[in-house]
Every structure is written in structure tokens, then in C-alpha cells.
Scaffold this motif. Structure first.
Motif, PDB file in Angstrom:
ATOM      1  N   ASP A   1      11.661  67.662  46.895  1.00  0.00           N
ATOM      2  CA  ASP A   1      10.129  66.897  47.756  1.00  0.00           C
ATOM      3  C   ASP A   1       9.321  65.202  47.679  1.00  0.00           C
ATOM      4  OD1 ASP A   1       9.445  69.621  46.823  1.00  0.00           O
ATOM      5  OD2 ASP A   1       8.971  69.006  44.321  1.00  0.00           O
ATOM      6  N   GLY A   2      10.679  64.335  47.662  1.00  0.00           N
ATOM      7  CA  GLY A   2      10.806  63.103  47.728  1.00  0.00           C
ATOM      8  C   GLY A   2      10.516  63.423  49.808  1.00  0.00           C
ATOM      9  N   VAL A   3      10.022  62.171  50.228  1.00  0.00           N
ATOM     10  CA  VAL A   3       9.720  62.042  52.041  1.00  0.00           C
ATOM     11  C   VAL A   3       9.596  60.797  51.854  1.00  0.00           C
ATOM     12  CG1 VAL A   3       8.393  63.007  53.598  1.00  0.00           C
ATOM     13  CG2 VAL A   3       8.251  64.001  51.961  1.00  0.00           C
ATOM     14  N   VAL A   4      11.471  60.934  52.948  1.00  0.00           N
ATOM     15  CA  VAL A   4      11.009  59.445  53.725  1.00  0.00           C
ATOM     16  C   VAL A   4       9.883  58.901  54.816  1.00  0.00           C
ATOM     17  CG1 VAL A   4      12.495  57.684  54.731  1.00  0.00           C
ATOM     18  CG2 VAL A   4      13.677  59.838  52.667  1.00  0.00           C
ATOM     19  N   LYS A   5       9.415  57.353  54.466  1.00  0.00           N
ATOM     20  CA  LYS A   5       8.475  57.625  55.812  1.00  0.00           C
ATOM     21  C   LYS A   5       9.135  55.535  55.854  1.00  0.00           C
ATOM     22  CE  LYS A   5       4.995  60.580  54.659  1.00  0.00           C
ATOM     23  NZ  LYS A   5       4.188  60.708  55.856  1.00  0.00           N
ATOM     24  N   PRO A   6       8.450  56.356  57.552  1.00  0.00           N
ATOM     25  CA  PRO A   6       8.956  54.520  57.846  1.00  0.00           C
ATOM     26  C   PRO A   6       8.717  53.457  56.812  1.00  0.00           C
ATOM     27  CG  PRO A   6       7.935  55.659  59.244  1.00  0.00           C
ATOM     28  CD  PRO A   6       7.462  56.432  58.027  1.00  0.00           C
ATOM     29  N   GLY A   7       9.809  52.042  57.120  1.00  0.00           N
ATOM     30  CA  GLY A   7       9.360  51.434  56.105  1.00  0.00           C
ATOM     31  C   GLY A   7       9.877  51.514  54.931  1.00  0.00           C
ATOM     32  N   HIS A   8      10.672  51.963  54.973  1.00  0.00           N
ATOM     33  CA  HIS A   8      11.561  52.240  53.274  1.00  0.00           C
ATOM     34  C   HIS A   8      10.553  52.701  52.322  1.00  0.00           C
ATOM     35  CE1 HIS A   8      15.466  51.028  54.828  1.00  0.00           C
ATOM     36  NE2 HIS A   8      14.764  49.795  55.886  1.00  0.00           N
ATOM     37  N   VAL A   9       9.330  52.949  52.824  1.00  0.00           N
ATOM     38  CA  VAL A   9       8.952  54.069  51.406  1.00  0.00           C
ATOM     39  C   VAL A   9       9.498  55.956  51.591  1.00  0.00           C
ATOM     40  CG1 VAL A   9       6.627  54.546  50.907  1.00  0.00           C
ATOM     41  CG2 VAL A   9       6.946  52.095  52.165  1.00  0.00           C
ATOM     42  N   LEU A  10       9.456  56.021  49.880  1.00  0.00           N
ATOM     43  CA  LEU A  10      10.024  57.457  49.565  1.00  0.00           C
ATOM     44  C   LEU A  10       8.266  57.702  49.292  1.00  0.00           C
ATOM     45  CD1 LEU A  10      11.610  59.206  48.847  1.00  0.00           C
ATOM     46  CD2 LEU A  10      12.606  58.411  47.116  1.00  0.00           C
ATOM     47  N   LYS A  11       8.030  58.172  49.817  1.00  0.00           N
ATOM     48  CA  LYS A  11       6.970  59.202  49.190  1.00  0.00           C
ATOM     49  C   LYS A  11       6.964  60.412  48.109  1.00  0.00           C
ATOM     50  CE  LYS A  11       1.891  59.690  50.882  1.00  0.00           C
ATOM     51  NZ  LYS A  11       1.382  60.069  51.916  1.00  0.00           N
ATOM     52  N   VAL A  12       6.467  60.202  47.204  1.00  0.00           N
ATOM     53  CA  VAL A  12       6.870  61.291  45.548  1.00  0.00           C
ATOM     54  C   VAL A  12       5.081  61.348  45.415  1.00  0.00           C
ATOM     55  CG1 VAL A  12       9.097  60.962  45.162  1.00  0.00           C
ATOM     56  CG2 VAL A  12       7.514  59.504  44.340  1.00  0.00           C
ATOM     57  N   ASP A  13       4.486  61.827  45.665  1.00  0.00           N
ATOM     58  CA  ASP A  13       2.969  61.517  45.403  1.00  0.00           C
ATOM     59  C   ASP A  13       3.150  63.356  44.704  1.00  0.00           C
ATOM     60  OD1 ASP A  13       3.007  62.671  47.870  1.00  0.00           O
ATOM     61  OD2 ASP A  13       1.542  61.921  48.488  1.00  0.00           O
ATOM     62  N   SER A  14       3.788  63.949  45.770  1.00  0.00           N
ATOM     63  CA  SER A  14       3.273  65.050  45.128  1.00  0.00           C
ATOM     64  C   SER A  14       3.702  65.819  43.605  1.00  0.00           C
ATOM     65  CB  SER A  14       4.324  66.040  45.738  1.00  0.00           C
ATOM     66  OG  SER A  14       5.396  66.464  45.619  1.00  0.00           O
ATOM     67  N   PHE A  15       4.233  64.945  42.821  1.00  0.00           N
ATOM     68  CA  PHE A  15       5.049  65.113  41.717  1.00  0.00           C
ATOM     69  C   PHE A  15       4.766  64.015  40.292  1.00  0.00           C
ATOM     70  CE2 PHE A  15       9.309  63.422  41.820  1.00  0.00           C
ATOM     71  CZ  PHE A  15      10.131  63.241  42.925  1.00  0.00           C
ATOM     72  N   LEU A  16       4.677  62.447  41.270  1.00  0.00           N
ATOM     73  CA  LEU A  16       4.686  60.782  39.900  1.00  0.00           C
ATOM     74  C   LEU A  16       4.188  60.578  40.438  1.00  0.00           C
ATOM     75  CD1 LEU A  16       7.466  60.023  38.499  1.00  0.00           C
ATOM     76  CD2 LEU A  16       7.378  58.516  40.409  1.00  0.00           C
ATOM     77  N   ASN A  17       3.389  60.216  41.637  1.00  0.00           N
ATOM     78  CA  ASN A  17       2.103  59.574  41.325  1.00  0.00           C
ATOM     79  C   ASN A  17       0.900  59.451  41.975  1.00  0.00           C
ATOM     80  OD1 ASN A  17       3.154  58.177  44.319  1.00  0.00           O
ATOM     81  ND2 ASN A  17       4.494  56.478  43.077  1.00  0.00           N
TER      82      ASN A  17
END
Ligand code: 5GP
Length: 190
Positions: free
Chosen positions: A11-27
Motif C-alpha cells: 500500500d505504500g506509494v513512492v512520491k517525488p522528492g523521496h517521500v513515501l506515502k503511507v497515509d492509507s494505513f499509518l498517518n
């Protein structure tokens, strides 16, 4: 922690600028069953019965710290992001440069809630360049309290925070360390 790594891959999504989106399960949306397992894992990695407080920073660290705290039976305290004009002498204070928002802000903690007798476990969701963690360590030092360790859910191992904090001699435990991430995929250390 395999359960967490599997979930990041799913479920993690890699975004530009070395950002890992984990907003569907963590934050943003929070998977409480997963975070409960994260809490148990922090307890397993920090078994010391000396810990008296868990310290985190608003906002996304708070929920994780609260669930973990049930396994430590200690209060959670969180550093607040403050407007400089509101700061008075009754607070510990440090500066944090936000990785995701690219700005610097003051964080404060009331002196009433941390003192030299405390043994502190710091918990946060991410470790990137280490500014947030450094700010929290600074607050613990101002209080004269003891740092028992720092528990991080996701460390981005290709950024400098982890090595910098370990060099300071802090017992740092990250439940998933991302070694590399690109649009094509993500790998873990260990
Ligand atoms: P640092 O201060 O270590 O550079 O960054 C830590 C803080 O930035 C964390 O508290 C977290 O809120 C945020 N952060 C850093 N990297 C990421 C990321 O890749 N994804 C998300 N969602 N937050 C991040």
C-alpha cells in the motif's frame, strides 16, 4: 518487522522528492490492528522497565505512541509545534526543520511533564534526515532526563538521519528500513 514491510510493499506509494506515502494505513487513515502489532514490537525491542515516559511529536506520532504506550504502562507526552510568540519560560524548546513541508518551526514541551528523573523512549512514524528526532533529543537533554532509546516505524536508510542518531550512541530501532525507493520499486535493508 515483516508484517509492516509487506504492508508498505502493498500500500505504500513512492512520491517525488523521496517521500513515501503511507497515509492509507499509518498517518492519515490508521490501521489499528497493524499499529497494535507495531506497539508490541516496540515493547519487544525496548524491554527495559526503567522507561517512565514516551515522547513523540505532533501530529502523526501521537496515535502510534498512544497505542504503543499501552504495552509500557507509561504516559505519552508530545512536543507541540508552536508559534514563537506563544513561548514562555515554562517550556523546553527546540527547532525542527520539516522534511515534508520544507520549513522550520519551534517545538515546545511543558516543563511540568518531563524532568531529570525521567527515562524516555522517543517514538515517531518516520526518520529521514533526523531533524525531528534531533529536536526531541534536545528537549530530553534540556530536561536532564535519560534517553532510553528511539523507536521509529519507517526509517529511510538512504537519508542521513539514522546513521547520525546511531553515531550519537542512541539506541535506535526502526521497524522497517527502506534501502532504496524509485517509481519501479522499493527495497528494504535486512
Ligand atoms: P526528518 O526530520 O527525519 O527529516 O523527518 C521526519 C519527519 O518528517 C517525520 O516525523 C515525518 O512526519 C516526516 N517525513 C519524513 N519523510 C517522510 C516520508 O517519506 N513520508 C512521510 N509520510 N512523512 C515523512
Amino acid at each position: 518487522m515483516q508484517l509492516l514491510k509487506d504492508r508498505i510493499l502493498k500500500d505504500g506509494v513512492v512520491k517525488p522528492g523521496h517521500v513515501l506515502k503511507v497515509d492509507s494505513f499509518l498517518n492519515h487513515q490508521m490501521d489499528i490492528q497493524l499499529i497494535n502489532e507495531i506497539g508490541k514490537e516496540f515493547r519487544r525491542r525496548f524491554p527495559s522497565d526503567k522507561i517512565t515516559k514516551i515522547l513523540t511529536i505532533e501530529a502523526s506520532g501521537i496515535g502510534i505512541a498512544c497505542i504503543a504506550a499501552q504495552y509500557f504502562n507509561v504516559p505519552v507526552i508530545f512536543a507541540k509545534k508552536a508559534q514563537s510568540i506563544n513561548i514562555d519560560g515554562d517550556v523546553y524548546q527546540s527547532k525542527v526543520e520539516s522534511f515534508t513541508h520544507k520549513r522550520t518551526y519551534d517545538v515546545i514541551l511543558s516543563k511540568r511533564f518531563l524532568n531529570a528523573d525521567d527515562h524516555v523512549l522517543i517514538i515517531d512514524d518516520f526518520l529521514a534526515n533526523g531533524c525531528a528526532l534531533r529536536g526531541l533529543i534536545e528537549i530530553v537533554k534540556q530536561a536532564g532526563a535519560t534517553i532510553e532509546g528511539a523507536g521509529i516505524v519507517i526509517e529511510k536508510g538512504f537519508q542521513e538521519g539514522g546513521s547520525m542518531i546511531r553515531e550519537q550512541g542512541v539506541h535506535l530501532e526502526s521497524l522497517a528500513i527502506v534501502e532504496s525507493m524509485t517509481d519501479d520499486g522499493l527495497t528494504f535493508r535486512g
